[in-house]
Design an enzyme around this catalytic site. Structure first.
Site, short mmCIF file in Angstrom:
data_model
loop_
_atom_site.label_atom_id
_atom_site.label_comp_id
_atom_site.label_asym_id
_atom_site.label_seq_id
_atom_site.Cartn_x
_atom_site.Cartn_y
_atom_site.Cartn_z
CB ALA A 246 -0.91 -0.26 1.03
CG ASP A 247 5.63 2.85 0.73
OD1 ASP A 247 5.82 3.29 1.37
OD2 ASP A 247 6.34 3.11 -0.21
CB ILE A 248 2.42 7.13 -1.02
CG1 ILE A 248 1.08 6.65 -1.17
CG2 ILE A 248 2.19 7.75 -2.83
CD1 ILE A 248 -0.72 6.23 -1.88
#
Length: 309
Positions: A246-248
């Site tokens: 989920a890390d941008i």
């Protein structure tokens, strides 16, 4: 006092240290060809400088004499911090066969993950950084350390060690909000510090658990979500197969690398990463660095264009 630690055969200290110098400006100081910072041992905080010596080993210099037990502890901390014994050969053999990721690898051979020296420090740094850009997160972390850390004089300056859980547990929430931390993060940091002091959260005891077991235990505490736990697994526990899908930053890097019009979703990242195991942490770390370097290149290009007008 000086100690040495052997580095793995593939280790590029020059590439590894560059990212530290760029993102840890608040706590790392380059003086006399060594990178200096405060490190906390079990008995006390000390100032330590590191460089690569002529024999290709990691040279560690302490600002003060150390006992035999302190020397052994410092060696253990620095071996872990600098990933000095991590052999990346199997990782390179796997990634060079990948049609897309191999291009990211070419400029990063020998580039190792630098971990936090202490699990508590890693946890609190990560919580402060939640949903912030790296620059502002660094500013807040620096304020936190300067305000509550122990000051040690060396090389004509003061070095501040990371505050202990005991020190932070005794604070009031407003002590942190005055530094521009949000009320919620102030509560997370102080409440978790109190949980550690009270024995409700023992970070060290989790070392022997699997990634999934550590994740389950950590996210049971308020303030620790999946991303925070994943960062602690990577940069605290040193686990090699963590995927913060989920890390941008990771998603932006993949969008850029694959030339996509849209940023991939968490589910799409997991699909793309099916063949990253057992090195998902290193693929992620290399992609973060790839994104950083691409941003630098774009800024330089824009500057040149503006100057030519």
């Amino acid at each position: 006092m000086k100690l040495t630690i052997p580095l793995s055969k593939d280790y590029s200290f020059e590439k590894t240290i560059e990212r530290v110098k760029e993102f840890e400006k608040a706590t790392e100081y380059e003086i006399d060809a060594k990178l200096w910072r405060a490190i906390r041992l079990s008995s006390r905080a000390i100032v330590v400088g590191v460089c690569r010596d002529q024999a290709g080993q990691l040279e560690i210099e302490s600002h003060d004499d150390l006992s035999q037990s302190e020397q052994a502890e410092l060696k253990e901390i620095m071996t872990h911090r600098w990933s000095s014994q991590v052999d990346l050969t199997p990782f390179y053999e796997q990634v060079t066969q990948h049609p897309i990721l191999s291009s990211v690898l070419s400029d990063r051979m020998g580039f190792h993950i630098v971990r936090e020296p202490d699990l508590y420090e890693c946890l609190i740094r990560t919580i402060i950084s939640q949903q912030l850009n790296l620059s502002f997160a660094g500013t807040l972390i620096n304020r936190f350390i300067e305000e509550f850390g122990e000051k040690i004089p060396h090389l004509d300056r003061w070095f501040s060690s990371f505050p202990t859980a005991r020190r932070v547990a005794d604070l009031h929430y407003e002590d942190l909000t005055t530094l521009q931390l949000t009320q919620r993060k102030a509560e997370y940091i102080i409440d978790l510090s109190r949980a550690i002091i009270e024995g409700k959260l023992d970070l060290s005891s989790l070392q022997q658990e699997t990634d999934e077991e550590i994740m389950k235990r950590l996210i049971s505490f308020r303030g620790i979500g999946r991303w925070t736990a994943e960062c602690l697994l990577m940069f605290g526990y040193g686990r090699s197969n963590v995927l913060p899908a989920a890390d941008i930053g990771l998603r932006n890097a993949l969008q850029l690398l694959y030339g996509s019009d849209t940023r991939p979703s968490e589910a799409e990242v997991r699909e793309l990463a099916k063949d990253w195991s057992p090195y998902a942490s290193y693929v992620t770390f290399y992609l973060w660095d790839y994104l950083t370097q691409q941003k630098k290149t774009n800024k330089t290009t824009k500057k040149v264009i503006m100057n030519d007008r």
